[in-house]
Design a protein around this motif. Sequence first.
Motif, short mmCIF file in Angstrom:
data_model
loop_
_atom_site.label_atom_id
_atom_site.label_comp_id
_atom_site.label_asym_id
_atom_site.label_seq_id
_atom_site.Cartn_x
_atom_site.Cartn_y
_atom_site.Cartn_z
N ASN A 138 -4.71 -4.25 5.31
CA ASN A 138 -4.70 -4.57 3.86
C ASN A 138 -5.88 -5.54 3.63
O ASN A 138 -5.78 -6.49 4.00
CB ASN A 138 -3.28 -4.96 3.29
CG ASN A 138 -2.31 -4.13 3.38
OD1 ASN A 138 -2.59 -2.87 3.62
ND2 ASN A 138 -1.21 -4.43 2.72
N TRP A 188 -3.52 2.92 -0.13
CA TRP A 188 -3.77 1.77 -1.31
C TRP A 188 -2.69 1.77 -2.20
O TRP A 188 -1.92 2.39 -2.38
CB TRP A 188 -5.20 2.52 -1.86
CG TRP A 188 -5.11 3.41 -2.91
CD1 TRP A 188 -4.68 4.71 -2.77
CD2 TRP A 188 -5.53 3.02 -4.31
NE1 TRP A 188 -4.84 5.36 -4.02
CE2 TRP A 188 -5.20 4.50 -5.00
CE3 TRP A 188 -5.70 1.95 -5.01
CZ2 TRP A 188 -5.48 4.63 -6.12
CZ3 TRP A 188 -6.07 2.21 -6.46
CH2 TRP A 188 -5.80 3.45 -6.87
N SER A 247 -1.11 -5.25 -5.91
CA SER A 247 -0.89 -5.87 -4.58
C SER A 247 0.64 -6.60 -4.51
O SER A 247 0.73 -7.12 -3.50
CB SER A 247 -2.00 -7.09 -4.24
OG SER A 247 -2.00 -7.83 -5.15
N VAL A 273 -6.44 -2.20 -0.29
CA VAL A 273 -6.61 -0.75 0.40
C VAL A 273 -6.40 -1.01 1.99
O VAL A 273 -6.71 -2.15 2.53
CB VAL A 273 -8.02 -0.18 0.24
CG1 VAL A 273 -9.14 -0.85 0.63
CG2 VAL A 273 -8.17 1.27 0.76
N LEU A 278 -9.04 5.41 -6.39
CA LEU A 278 -9.73 4.74 -5.30
C LEU A 278 -10.98 5.63 -5.03
O LEU A 278 -11.05 6.75 -4.81
CB LEU A 278 -9.02 4.85 -4.07
CG LEU A 278 -9.83 4.00 -2.67
CD1 LEU A 278 -9.96 2.68 -2.93
CD2 LEU A 278 -8.73 4.55 -1.53
N THR A 312 0.82 -1.25 -0.10
CA THR A 312 -0.04 0.13 -0.03
C THR A 312 0.95 1.27 -0.06
O THR A 312 1.48 1.51 1.07
CB THR A 312 -0.87 0.03 1.27
OG1 THR A 312 -0.03 -0.45 2.45
CG2 THR A 312 -1.90 -1.17 1.22
N TYR A 361 -15.78 1.14 -0.29
CA TYR A 361 -14.65 1.52 -1.18
C TYR A 361 -14.84 0.85 -2.31
O TYR A 361 -15.25 -0.31 -2.76
CB TYR A 361 -13.40 0.83 -0.52
CG TYR A 361 -13.18 1.32 1.08
CD1 TYR A 361 -12.18 2.21 1.14
CD2 TYR A 361 -13.77 0.75 2.18
CE1 TYR A 361 -11.98 3.08 2.47
CE2 TYR A 361 -13.68 1.58 3.44
CZ TYR A 361 -12.72 2.34 3.53
OH TYR A 361 -12.44 3.05 4.64
#
Length: 138
Positions: A98, A133, A137, A62, A114, A31, A76
């Motif tokens: 996360n 975020w 990932s 996020v 986001l 993040t 979100y």
Amino acid sequence: MKSMKRRTFVSVMLMMFVFTFATMTAFAYNTKFSFNLTSGLGKAYAYSSYATKYTTDENPVVRCTYTSGSTNKFKYTVRNSDNEDRVVPFEKAGTFENTAFERNTTQQNHKYKLGVARKAGAWNKSASTQGLWNIDSY
């Protein structure tokens, strides 16, 4: 004999340190974009700055680190530059670690933002959420 035990102990401790450092580094890298968004009266969704996706098979993640205002429950999502959702949005209250978005349809080399919307609280008040975020990932 004592020297051998000491070397073994030092080796194990060194390996544990390296593993811990590598794990913490990867977690911190997950993040990397910060957000501070306010949603409420006259502003259903608040959006972060755009981020470019560099990988092909990674999910957006996020993490919420702070909430304030009339509620701590938010929705979100991740949207593209055409304002289309590219993940399954989720709702969470309070702070959380996360969390990866599900059914990700983001594409490499495209820009995403986001989106955060307040999901409770007084109708005439706003609420804020802060955190980190990342569109990838890794």
